[in-house]
Design a protein around this motif. Sequence first.
Motif, PDB file in Angstrom:
ATOM      1  N   VAL A   1       0.922  -1.228  -0.057  1.00 49.08           N
ATOM      2  CA  VAL A   1      -0.021  -0.050  -0.091  1.00 49.08           C
ATOM      3  C   VAL A   1       0.924   1.316  -0.045  1.00 49.08           C
ATOM      4  O   VAL A   1       0.680   2.250  -0.897  1.00 49.08           O
ATOM      5  CB  VAL A   1      -0.781   0.110   1.382  1.00 49.08           C
ATOM      6  N   SER A   2       1.912   1.273   0.756  1.00 49.31           N
ATOM      7  CA  SER A   2       2.725   2.485   0.798  1.00 49.31           C
ATOM      8  C   SER A   2       3.588   2.865  -0.303  1.00 49.31           C
ATOM      9  O   SER A   2       3.809   4.128  -0.775  1.00 49.31           O
ATOM     10  CB  SER A   2       3.909   2.174   1.805  1.00 49.31           C
ATOM     11  N   ASP A   3       3.564   1.862  -1.295  1.00 51.64           N
ATOM     12  CA  ASP A   3       4.499   2.184  -2.616  1.00 51.64           C
ATOM     13  C   ASP A   3       3.254   2.984  -3.455  1.00 51.64           C
ATOM     14  O   ASP A   3       3.936   3.671  -4.256  1.00 51.64           O
ATOM     15  CB  ASP A   3       4.505   0.806  -3.233  1.00 51.64           C
ATOM     16  N   ASN A   4       2.214   3.125  -3.251  1.00 56.36           N
ATOM     17  CA  ASN A   4       1.350   4.149  -3.969  1.00 56.36           C
ATOM     18  C   ASN A   4       1.258   5.648  -3.205  1.00 56.36           C
ATOM     19  O   ASN A   4       0.159   6.073  -3.433  1.00 56.36           O
ATOM     20  CB  ASN A   4      -0.065   3.364  -4.186  1.00 56.36           C
ATOM     21  N   SER A   5       1.922   5.478  -2.019  1.00 55.72           N
ATOM     22  CA  SER A   5       1.865   6.903  -1.468  1.00 55.72           C
ATOM     23  C   SER A   5       0.684   6.878  -0.685  1.00 55.72           C
ATOM     24  O   SER A   5       0.051   8.234  -0.427  1.00 55.72           O
ATOM     25  CB  SER A   5       2.349   8.152  -2.190  1.00 55.72           C
ATOM     26  N   LYS A   6       0.065   5.970  -0.017  1.00 56.51           N
ATOM     27  CA  LYS A   6      -1.156   5.723   0.716  1.00 56.51           C
ATOM     28  C   LYS A   6      -0.509   5.057   2.001  1.00 56.51           C
ATOM     29  O   LYS A   6       0.326   4.436   2.098  1.00 56.51           O
ATOM     30  CB  LYS A   6      -2.039   4.925   0.085  1.00 56.51           C
ATOM     31  N   GLU A   7      -1.358   5.401   2.953  1.00 51.95           N
ATOM     32  CA  GLU A   7      -1.135   4.737   4.311  1.00 51.95           C
ATOM     33  C   GLU A   7      -2.525   3.620   4.620  1.00 51.95           C
ATOM     34  O   GLU A   7      -3.675   4.136   4.800  1.00 51.95           O
ATOM     35  CB  GLU A   7      -0.886   5.646   5.483  1.00 51.95           C
ATOM     36  N   ALA A   8      -2.144   2.824   5.033  1.00 55.83           N
ATOM     37  CA  ALA A   8      -3.052   1.686   5.412  1.00 55.83           C
ATOM     38  C   ALA A   8      -3.562   1.772   6.882  1.00 55.83           C
ATOM     39  O   ALA A   8      -2.385   1.730   7.551  1.00 55.83           O
ATOM     40  CB  ALA A   8      -2.482   0.230   4.963  1.00 55.83           C
TER      41      ALA A   8
END
Length: 558
Positions: free
Chosen positions: A475-482
Amino acid sequence: MYFFLGPDAHDEICTTLLKGEAQINLKFGAHVLHLRGSHTQKQPMVDNETGDIFCWNGEIFDGLDVDCSDNDGALLFDLILKTKADNPVEFIIRAFSKIEGPYAFVYFDRQQRKLWFARDYLGRRSLLVNRSSPNTLLISSVADNSATSSGGEEGGELRSPINSNGGWLELPAQRIYCMDLELDTSAESFGSFVEYQWSYSGENEDSGRLTLPFGQVTLEPSDANTDESGSLDPTCYQLGDLAQFQHVGEWQSYVDGLEQALSESIRARVMSIPDQGAGVPRVGILFSGGVDCITIAALLARILPSSEPVELFNVAFENPRQAKNTKQNIYDVPDRKTGRSGWLELCTKVDAQRDWRLVEVDVPYSLVLEYQAHIRQLLEPSATVMDMSIGMALWFASRGEGSLVTHSGESIERQEYRGMARVLLLGMGADEQLGGYSRHRSAWDRGGVQDLGQEIRLDVQRIATRNLGRDDRIVSDNSKEARYPFLAANVVRYLSAVPLHRKMDMRYQRGIGEKLLLRLLAHQLGLTQASMLAKRAIQFGARTAKMESSRAKGQDSL
């Protein structure tokens, strides 16, 4: 030491420790995704007085007062330094025993030449280690292409990760590591270390320093619906619609308790997200339409103002093996059907005034081939067929590039759309705690409530060794935080104390007996259709499993 978090800030710091002619070179680096406070906090953080260095990838949701204008990492660094002044030996242990939330960190104590590093006690953030040679240690949130993967499982039985050799390994959670960087010029390597383990209350009375904020899963039934043998009385309820449970007093208090605990968890995870402007969503949900994610959405609707849009990301794949045998739309997969159905329930029964943005992410097989190598790199050290199936679904869903669905009367329209929310809520943790897996029903069939209870307890105990680090990297690879509402300490604490037969009841058919407590809450929130849906793994619901061969098994290595 390198943290890859996001695109908002980046910095590197290099320093050297000397003793005679020997030296240790240290390099710290971090990429920041800004999600807390009024300004972007640069990392690595450095204290000008002590020279200590702090890399932080986490969120503090309890244990430290963090105002909306504050950055939690900066406040934590300040707390650590103040604690160090009073207790220079175990200051890290004392500081981290106070906070709750997902994290991975590296802390360099310059004066004492010690390096502290850890993941949180549930393993909700990724942190990998690689002892590529006796005198080289790498610590990173993702595996580096130049290092060879060990292919090991996350956590596993690894007890001494910094003494291993030859590949990336997932740092075990439920421990805080302290590595001594004092140079021994006669040794061929450096870095003896001590590990401090988290434990349940009463298990570690000698140290008592790192006590988990929740207890063991209770195995004892506690009301009149249980006979002397511990088996559930089969005459208590008859099979039927969930509506019959709504006014049964023994259930209602537990349903209300779960609603309160889960609402508190969601509120803590969304209210601190910086406002991005009118009409820009702050929060998204990975949305299959299943009972876990739709209950999160319904409770979120009670927390955020109705004027705030919420993005619902629903992913479907072109599976070439299955596409050969169907004339239907190749993206008309099980999760797409339940996703649309759940979206309509939210729009009509939960909050008709809110802009529920259903984003349908269609992934052609050509895109799978294009990004397969990249996703595999992110998975490391996880390296099975199942890891890839789940990783692809999470990566494309969290990227959020798809079609925005709107409905007018009976017609459905779609237009190109790219998700804007930087925080994504995921339903991980519900199945382990509430009996959602097929192995839980198998345990019931095998040995009744006793075997089921042991299986649930084991599943909750090993959450920290499962796949949350892998999912964080994806998820972090897309500049998002889970963020995981079901894995908040207060939710785990509540569910661990609820009697087993008030969380699940395997006498009922599939789609009712599993996660019964959560289904009752969903039904109470008006989600009558979603509350009856059976569990379906994401790789099967989105059709990422067995794309090329029906013989491939989930545990097979890539």
